[in-house]
Structure formats: structure tokens, C-alpha cells
Write an enzyme that holds these catalytic residues in place. Structure first.
Site, PDB file in Angstrom:
ATOM      1  CG  ASN A 251      24.374  -0.691  12.999  1.00  0.00           C
ATOM      2  OD1 ASN A 251      25.508  -0.277  13.209  1.00  0.00           O
ATOM      3  ND2 ASN A 251      23.920  -0.951  11.780  1.00  0.00           N
TER       4      ASN A 251
ATOM      5  CE1 TYR B 286      13.472  -3.645  10.022  1.00  0.00           C
ATOM      6  CE2 TYR B 286      15.760  -3.004   9.724  1.00  0.00           C
ATOM      7  CZ  TYR B 286      14.487  -3.167   9.205  1.00  0.00           C
ATOM      8  OH  TYR B 286      14.232  -2.879   7.888  1.00  0.00           O
TER       9      TYR B 286
ATOM     10  CB  ALA C 124      16.966 -10.782  15.640  1.00  0.00           C
TER      11      ALA C 124
ATOM     12  CB  SER D 101      -0.946   0.002   1.209  1.00  0.00           C
ATOM     13  OG  SER D 101      -0.221  -0.027   2.423  1.00  0.00           O
TER      14      SER D 101
ATOM     15  CG  ASN E 125       7.811  -4.449   0.391  1.00  0.00           C
ATOM     16  OD1 ASN E 125       8.930  -3.949   0.480  1.00  0.00           O
ATOM     17  ND2 ASN E 125       6.703  -3.757   0.628  1.00  0.00           N
TER      18      ASN E 125
ATOM     19  CE  LYS F 260      13.473  -6.304   7.383  1.00  0.00           C
ATOM     20  NZ  LYS F 260      12.488  -6.648   6.332  1.00  0.00           N
TER      21      LYS F 260
END
Length: 239
Positions: free
Chosen positions: A146, A152, A154, A14, A86, A156
Site C-alpha cells: 500500500n 513496513y 518490505a 510488554s 512478535n 513484513k
């Protein structure tokens, strides 16, 4: 792959790069099922993209709903050739301060959602006489850890490992798997993370052009990983 006349599924369609992916695929002649949680945003996108875009309200963390939708939408005469995983989000903070709900939401959306979609779509692709392609959108955060990004990172890094395994699992079924590792893109993602986006970030339409180039490679040619970044990531006002 010749994209014209193909059927594609795009999650997180969207807004941001999901909307750009949908537009680029339709411009190439594909039919796109765009999945997202906001009916209003999907309807607005359909007004812009036309009848080749079919908006589907979907929470990709709900496996049962995904299974039901796929079971009622696709059959032996109508199978998807393209899946773009996505949908994703980021919640940031020190590991001892990150709320449990934020951790679990990221894992469910960014990682489990990819698995849920692939679990249901891969069998249809295996039966498809055409070569098919799955593209998983990870992040540069799937390669580099980082501070304040533990959850995040973990999720990805998980997409990275899942994509590598899936690529080796389905390559002989005529299914390509590619994992994208984009750096900063000028989308609402950074506003949600209380970070100012700016014009030196990559543009969604440029990332979508890379997607089209990847999909259009010859059937026996695979780019399974691709990293993309802005050449100069600094804010234009910085010296």
C-alpha cells in the site's frame, strides 16, 4: 503440542498481542520469557501474570546481547520449545520523504530481529527431543502493498519469505514454523501511527486464542500460514 510445562519465548511481550500471547501461554501451563525494551512494562505484566512470566529487557536489534542472554539462560537441560517473534513497529510515509532512520529501524526490528532470534534458538530446538514451534508475526502488509507503507511492507514481506524458507529448512528436525498475517488489531500500534483504533478491529485475546490453537495441533500437522482479519473493519461510527 501439549503446552503445559513447555518453555516459551515471546518478543515484544510488554503490551498488545505480545502481552496477550504471554497470558494465553501461561494459562495453558507454560513458562514464558517475555522480551521487551521497557523494564517498567515488563514488571507490571509480571505482577499480573505471576512467577511463570520472566521479564527480560532486550533490544532484539542487538544480536550480541541476544546471543549472550540465550547462552547464559539455556543449556542441555533447559531448552525452549516455543518461540514467538512478535516484536515489530511501523513508520509510514511517502518513499521520498520517509526518514532513513525510520526505514532502518523497521528493517532491523521487524526483519533482522526475527533472524537474530531464530539464528540462536534453532540450534537449541534441533537438540530438543520434543517437537518445537516458531511463530513469526508478520502482517497483512506482508501480502499486500500500500502507498506510504513501503518500508513496513518490505519488512513484513521479508518476514513472509524468511518464514517460508525456514519452514522448509527445519521441518525434518521436528520444528514447526508458522507465519501469522493479521489485519488490524486494537492495540497501541495504531495510536503510534496516528490512526484511531476502534472496537471493530480484532481483539488481542482473540488472536492469542488462534495462537494456542495453532500450537496445540498434532505433532505431524502443520499450519504454516494463517491470515486473519476483522469481518467488518470499518469504524463503528461509519455508515
Amino acid at each position: 503440542m501439549e503446552i503445559a510445562s513447555k518453555t516459551a519465548i515471546v518478543t515484544g511481550a510488554s503490551s498488545g498481542i505480545g502481552a496477550s500471547f504471554s497470558k494465553a501461554l501461561i494459562n495453558k501451563g507454560a513458562k514464558v520469557y517475555g522480551l521487551a525494551r521497557s523494564t517498567d512494562k515488563l514488571n507490571q505484566l509480571k505482577e499480573h501474570l505471576g512467577d511463570s512470566f520472566i521479564g527480560v529487557k532486550m533490544d532484539i536489534t542487538d544480536h550480541d546481547n541476544i546471543q549472550q542472554w540465550i547462552g547464559t539462560t539455556f543449556n542441555t537441560d533447559h531448552r525452549p520449545e516455543i518461540l514467538i517473534n512478535n516484536a515489530g513497529l511501523g513508520r509510514f510515509g511517502d518513499v521520498d520523504k520517509l526518514p532513513l532512520d525510520d526505514w532502518e529501524t523497521m528493517i532491523k526490528t521487524n526483519l533482522s530481529g526475527v533472524f537474530y532470534m531464530c539464528r540462536q534458538i534453532v540450534p537449541l530446538m534441533k537438540e530438543n527431543k520434543n517437537h518445537c514451534h516458531i511463530v513469526n508475526i508478520a502482517s497483512i502488509a506482508g501480502k499486500i502493498g500500500n502507498p506510504q507503507l513501503s518500508g513496513y511492507n518490505a519488512s513484513k514481506f521479508g518476514v513472509r519469505g524468511f518464514s517460508e524458507s525456514l519452514f522448509k529448512e527445519v521441518r525434518y528436525d521436528g520444528i514447526k514454523v508458522t507465519c501469522f498475517y493479521p489485519g488490524s488489531i486494537q492495540t497501541k500500534f495504531f495510536s503510534d501511527a496516528d490512526t484511531e483504533s476502534h472496537s471493530n478491529m480484532m481483539q488481542p485475546e482473540d488472536v492469542a486464542e488462534v495462537l494456542i490453537n495453532i500450537l496445540e495441533t498434532p505433532d505431524n500437522f502443520l499450519i504454516n500460514d494463517i491470515t486473519m482479519r476483522p469481518l467488518n473493519p470499518k469504524h463503528p461510527d461509519e455508515q
